[in-house]
Write a protein that holds these residues in place. Structure first.
Motif, PDB file in Angstrom:
ATOM      1  N   ASP A  90       0.656  -1.014   0.295  1.00  0.00           N
ATOM      2  CA  ASP A  90      -0.607  -0.255   0.335  1.00  0.00           C
ATOM      3  C   ASP A  90       0.767   1.392   0.078  1.00  0.00           C
ATOM      4  OD1 ASP A  90       1.260  -0.100   2.778  1.00  0.00           O
ATOM      5  OD2 ASP A  90      -0.966   0.121   3.470  1.00  0.00           O
ATOM      6  N   ASP A  91       2.073   1.519  -0.160  1.00  0.00           N
ATOM      7  CA  ASP A  91       3.021   2.170  -0.352  1.00  0.00           C
ATOM      8  C   ASP A  91       3.608   2.855   1.022  1.00  0.00           C
ATOM      9  OD1 ASP A  91       4.260   2.541  -2.659  1.00  0.00           O
ATOM     10  OD2 ASP A  91       2.251   3.965  -3.567  1.00  0.00           O
ATOM     11  N   SER A  92       2.868   2.421   2.248  1.00  0.00           N
ATOM     12  CA  SER A  92       3.333   3.157   3.836  1.00  0.00           C
ATOM     13  C   SER A  92       4.995   1.731   3.585  1.00  0.00           C
ATOM     14  CB  SER A  92       2.343   1.975   4.180  1.00  0.00           C
ATOM     15  OG  SER A  92       2.711   0.803   4.488  1.00  0.00           O
ATOM     16  N   LEU A  93       5.569   2.943   4.097  1.00  0.00           N
ATOM     17  CA  LEU A  93       7.226   2.395   4.424  1.00  0.00           C
ATOM     18  C   LEU A  93       6.946   2.379   6.352  1.00  0.00           C
ATOM     19  CD1 LEU A  93       9.577   5.441   3.205  1.00  0.00           C
ATOM     20  CD2 LEU A  93       9.229   3.692   2.875  1.00  0.00           C
ATOM     21  N   VAL A  94       7.766   1.257   5.736  1.00  0.00           N
ATOM     22  CA  VAL A  94       7.349   0.267   7.678  1.00  0.00           C
ATOM     23  C   VAL A  94       9.212  -0.172   8.455  1.00  0.00           C
ATOM     24  CG1 VAL A  94       5.265  -0.096   7.850  1.00  0.00           C
ATOM     25  CG2 VAL A  94       7.229  -1.706   7.452  1.00  0.00           C
ATOM     26  N   ALA A  95       9.792   0.110   9.325  1.00  0.00           N
ATOM     27  CA  ALA A  95      11.808  -0.157   9.318  1.00  0.00           C
ATOM     28  C   ALA A  95      11.458  -0.877  11.094  1.00  0.00           C
ATOM     29  CB  ALA A  95      12.613   1.374   9.186  1.00  0.00           C
ATOM     30  N   TYR A  96      12.085  -2.010  10.982  1.00  0.00           N
ATOM     31  CA  TYR A  96      12.820  -2.738  12.292  1.00  0.00           C
ATOM     32  C   TYR A  96      13.590  -2.375  12.679  1.00  0.00           C
ATOM     33  CZ  TYR A  96       6.841  -3.735  11.495  1.00  0.00           C
ATOM     34  OH  TYR A  96       6.023  -3.154  11.167  1.00  0.00           O
ATOM     35  N   SER A  97      13.810  -2.640  13.844  1.00  0.00           N
ATOM     36  CA  SER A  97      15.480  -4.244  14.368  1.00  0.00           C
ATOM     37  C   SER A  97      15.565  -4.929  13.635  1.00  0.00           C
ATOM     38  CB  SER A  97      15.510  -4.026  15.721  1.00  0.00           C
ATOM     39  OG  SER A  97      16.541  -4.342  15.733  1.00  0.00           O
TER      40      SER A  97
END
Ligand code: FES
Length: 160
Positions: A90-97
């Motif tokens: 959906d074009d959202s940006l996510v990031a995690y360790s």
């Protein structure tokens, strides 16, 4: 001095020596344990055993861009804190360790399944929330805030 007295004296000498050795050993053990506790206290106080990704840091550019369904790796908040970012469908940006919360293996973005997976013990994490979906990891992956600006993708900082 007869033989019996000599034997008794020899036995008493041995008992005294044993007591000295026991006290020395006890003191050595006491010093070692105290030193270990002191070193552990200093290590905890200085943050050596902190969890990856639990700190927040200043905003820092971590990528120029990322296509939908693709991922990129970076370090945040420090150079020894590996992280992974993705642009979801959906074009959202996510990031995690990217440090697995089980035994600290590196998690991988599996584009086909749309999930983060840890190859060490088959841990599976939700890409939208970081929540554990399967396997032994005890906690979700720590999330890192991403913001997209005209010149690239930034991690952390709280302001765009
Ligand atoms: S280290 Fe990731 S599942 Fe065990």
């Amino acid at each position: 001095m007869n033989e019996e007295t000599r034997a008794r004296r020899h036995l008493l000498d041995r008992i005294r020596e044993d007591r000295l050795v026991t006290r020395r050993d006890y003191l050595r053990l006491l010093v070692t344990v105290s030193g270990g506790l002191l070193a552990g206290t200093i290590a905890v106080a200085s943050g050596i055993f902190r969890r990856h990704g639990t700190e927040t840091g200043a905003a820092r550019k971590v990528a120029d861009s990322v296509a939908t369904g693709e991922s990129f790796t970076f370090s945040y908040p420090g150079p020894d804190d590996p992280a992974i970012g993705m642009r979801l469908d959906d074009d959202s940006l996510v990031a995690y360790s990217s440090v697995c919360t089980h035994l600290a293996c590196a998690v991988l973005w599996i584009k086909e399944s749309g999930k983060l997976e840890c190859p060490c013990h088959n841990g599976v994490f939700d890409a939208r929330s970081g929540d554990v979906l399967a396997g032994p990891p005890p906690r979700p992956l720590p999330k890192i805030e991403l913001r997209e600006r005209s010149d690239g993708i930034y991690a952390g900082g709280g302001s765009a």
